[in-house]
Design an enzyme around this catalytic site. Sequence first.
Site, PDB file in Angstrom:
ATOM      1  CD  GLU A 186      41.328  39.874  45.268  1.00  0.00           C
ATOM      2  OE1 GLU A 186      41.423  41.055  44.913  1.00  0.00           O
ATOM      3  OE2 GLU A 186      41.366  38.915  44.470  1.00  0.00           O
ATOM      4  CD  GLU A 238      37.388  37.158  42.890  1.00  0.00           C
ATOM      5  OE1 GLU A 238      36.979  37.463  44.023  1.00  0.00           O
ATOM      6  OE2 GLU A 238      37.940  37.966  42.133  1.00  0.00           O
TER       7      GLU A 238
HETATM    8  C1  GAL Z   1      39.457  40.225  42.073  1.00  0.00           C
HETATM    9  C2  GAL Z   1      38.448  40.887  42.992  1.00  0.00           C
HETATM   10  C3  GAL Z   1      37.111  41.056  42.317  1.00  0.00           C
HETATM   11  C4  GAL Z   1      37.298  41.632  40.948  1.00  0.00           C
HETATM   12  C5  GAL Z   1      38.186  40.719  40.153  1.00  0.00           C
HETATM   13  C6  GAL Z   1      38.386  41.127  38.729  1.00  0.00           C
HETATM   14  O1  GAL Z   1      40.741  40.420  42.468  1.00  0.00           O
HETATM   15  O2  GAL Z   1      38.277  40.135  44.145  1.00  0.00           O
HETATM   16  O3  GAL Z   1      36.296  41.898  43.072  1.00  0.00           O
HETATM   17  O4  GAL Z   1      37.863  42.888  41.078  1.00  0.00           O
HETATM   18  O5  GAL Z   1      39.437  40.689  40.779  1.00  0.00           O
HETATM   19  O6  GAL Z   1      39.297  40.276  38.102  1.00  0.00           O
END
Ligand code: GAL
Length: 810
Positions: free
Chosen positions: A426, A502
Amino acid sequence: MRKKLLFVIIITTVLPLFVFTQTRTEINLENNWKFQKGAHDNAYLISFNDDKWEAVTVPHDWAIYGPFDKEIDKQEVAISQNGENSATEKTGRTGALPYIGEAWYRNKFKLPEFNQDKKVIIVFEGAMSEPKVFVNGQKVGQWNYGYSYFYFDITDYINANATNTLAVNLSNNGMSSRWYPGAGLYRKVRIVVKNKEHIKQWGTFITTPFISKNQAKINIKTKVEGENLSLLTKVYNAEGNLVAQDQTKSIFGDEIEQNIEVINPNLWSPESPYLYTAITELYSGDNLKDEVKTRFGIRSIVYEANKGFSLNGKVRKFKGVCLHHDLGPIGTAVNKSALRRQLKILKDMGADAVRSSHNMPSIEQLELCDEMGLMFLAESFDEWAKPKVKNGYNRYFNTDAEKDVVNLVRATRNHPCIVMWSSGNEVPDQWGKEGVKRAKWLQDIFHREDPTRPVTVGMDQVQATMESGFGALMDIPGLNYRLHLYEDAYDTFPQGFILGSETASTVSSRGIYKFPVEQAKMKQYSDYQSSSYDMEYCSWSNLPDDDFVLQDDKPWVIGEFVWTGFDYLGEPTPYDEVWPSRSSYFGINDLAGLPKDRYYLYRSRWNTNDSTLHILPHWNWEGREGEITPVFVYTSYTSAELFLNGKSLGVQTKNNTSPQHRYRLMWMDVKYEPGTLKVVAFDENGKVAEEKVIHTAGKPHRLILEADRTPLKANGKDLAFVTVSVVDKNGIPCPTAINQLNFTVKGKGKYRAACNGDATSLEMFHKPTMKLFSGKLVVLVQSLEDAGNIELIVKGKSLKKGYLKLNSQD
Ligand code: GAL
């Protein structure tokens, strides 16, 4: 002059006679460290007196001993990745633990084997952060990124036959992380003494470019230094038998290349993590000069349009989790038994992959994934040139990114578990032309260093990356959340598949249930907990079931990495702005490693070898008599019948009316009455397959202790994780108990830490007392260096004490 003559012999029967000489010595600098926080002007000097400093062992995390303090790294920020526009006060974002500041470590060591014909290097597998390394009063080098592996040649600084003084200065800035980064020499520090003629550090690169049922080609490239060299490589199978060998004298520049045939190879996979070992011997003339052992696996990975990912020729989808590097109550100090336990829990859940978010993994974690069978997505950065936090990696990106990636690849590329690299997560550089160039530049470095594995970036700005070409150029387009854009991204990007790099970011607290049961975003409660009905998520994220739909229905989705396998220190969303929340709610397992309900939801889908049948919530709702208290069942079976105190509440069958109905069995109208809740699951033929019963518990009566394993290794670092729970006089677990407990360890072990998984607890892990949370906690008992019996005694007021005997062996 190096010989350039091509000279390859495959030796099968007769080994030539070589004269044995001392090769390399590796010293793991674990003991004899002195540590002190603060700036100490002369601490690098040999003459500096560190007698009064604290004696520590390495790996060491200086910040995990707390205390928690809301003022630490309090950040007045708008987290733009979370869609925030105006700055607010964030506490606990980096765990509220004292990681900020400067500190020194000193170690005195001798190298009796050192002489003028030797080369000495010092290897750090991570140092948090900005390490400056001094040997015998002189600076030998520095590194910036706290997650990087790096080494320095210290030959010219060593005193032969005398004590050598190593001093390491570390310093951490506030506003440098989005989670708890830990502090100190949290990974291994090693000294390697080798001959002038030697195999270079991380100089071995093993790939398996051809694999058939009968034959595999093992390609080994070895970087060497010295004159008149030849290399003999022997390949051993997992049983320790020599299966192939090759000797060559041909050197091109500093590299020797060998191709070795292994007949009838055993392939590496999560289901069968078969490992071979290559022992590479370097000779100068007839003299053995160096020897390096490299474990590797024989496996093929292919990523293809519309087909997706195949391992050893079989298409499969990643059942993965993201993990931060902290190990809960022991912080970031790497510990193999803690890592092994995590991976065991994940394997039992049916997971087959791990992503090291958002930085380089520990070598120990990779070794375990190789051995236990988990594929690995090894990540490098959370930031490139554009900042997420003021003092983050953006400060080093332009100068350091290449060398950090090079070291990541060279130090870890022989691990068969790694099936993909990630150059970023991100990164705000997803916006703008410069970012596209950076993505290409980094990917090219990965390709140059390792032509065998693809590269991804976890992308959250999916729209922007579709427009700019950023997403199109990646080997693997990884989407973080943004389920509504999967189809569009698949159509737009040329790769022909999408990875859920993710997913989910569902939040819950183990054993805590909230009513009414309904889906909610960023839901907050006055106790700063999130509901374990698994219906709550973030403004940017979703529920597990929503991912399951895409994973199951779209052949071009190649798997997912759930955020996260375990809770971690810091980032207490949705309570970033309230104290005392100091650790995450995202974990499938809590900070103590205890499974939350969600564990069974993933297990019911991912573990295809064992059945899953799990009821939630608990059944102790004094005061809720007659009130609607929904019951969920997470199960691998398609249908089940629920009984409350013997009365049927009907059969539920998974169906397609909503993602939740597709993956969970839900009885939404149950009215609470104390007693017994029983679920009976049916197989495909409608026959009773399995039952599960939970009861309303009475008052807490006695403590039950269960260790994850015994015997321990008597090595001074092995850990047993003992789950402590409280039961009533009939042995029924008390799911709401919060008794304060005290721990004593006797014999050949010591108390290391405890953790109850409560994200709002301010009790320090290393103190031998803690409250139960939802009726449970975990005590970590550490072995000593002498073998023998170990006893753990747990006491709590008005409770029959818990007693457990463990032992350790040499
Ligand atoms: C994502 C990020 C992670 C964590 C997660 C929490 O956007 O890549 O590091 O912050 O959100 O939901």
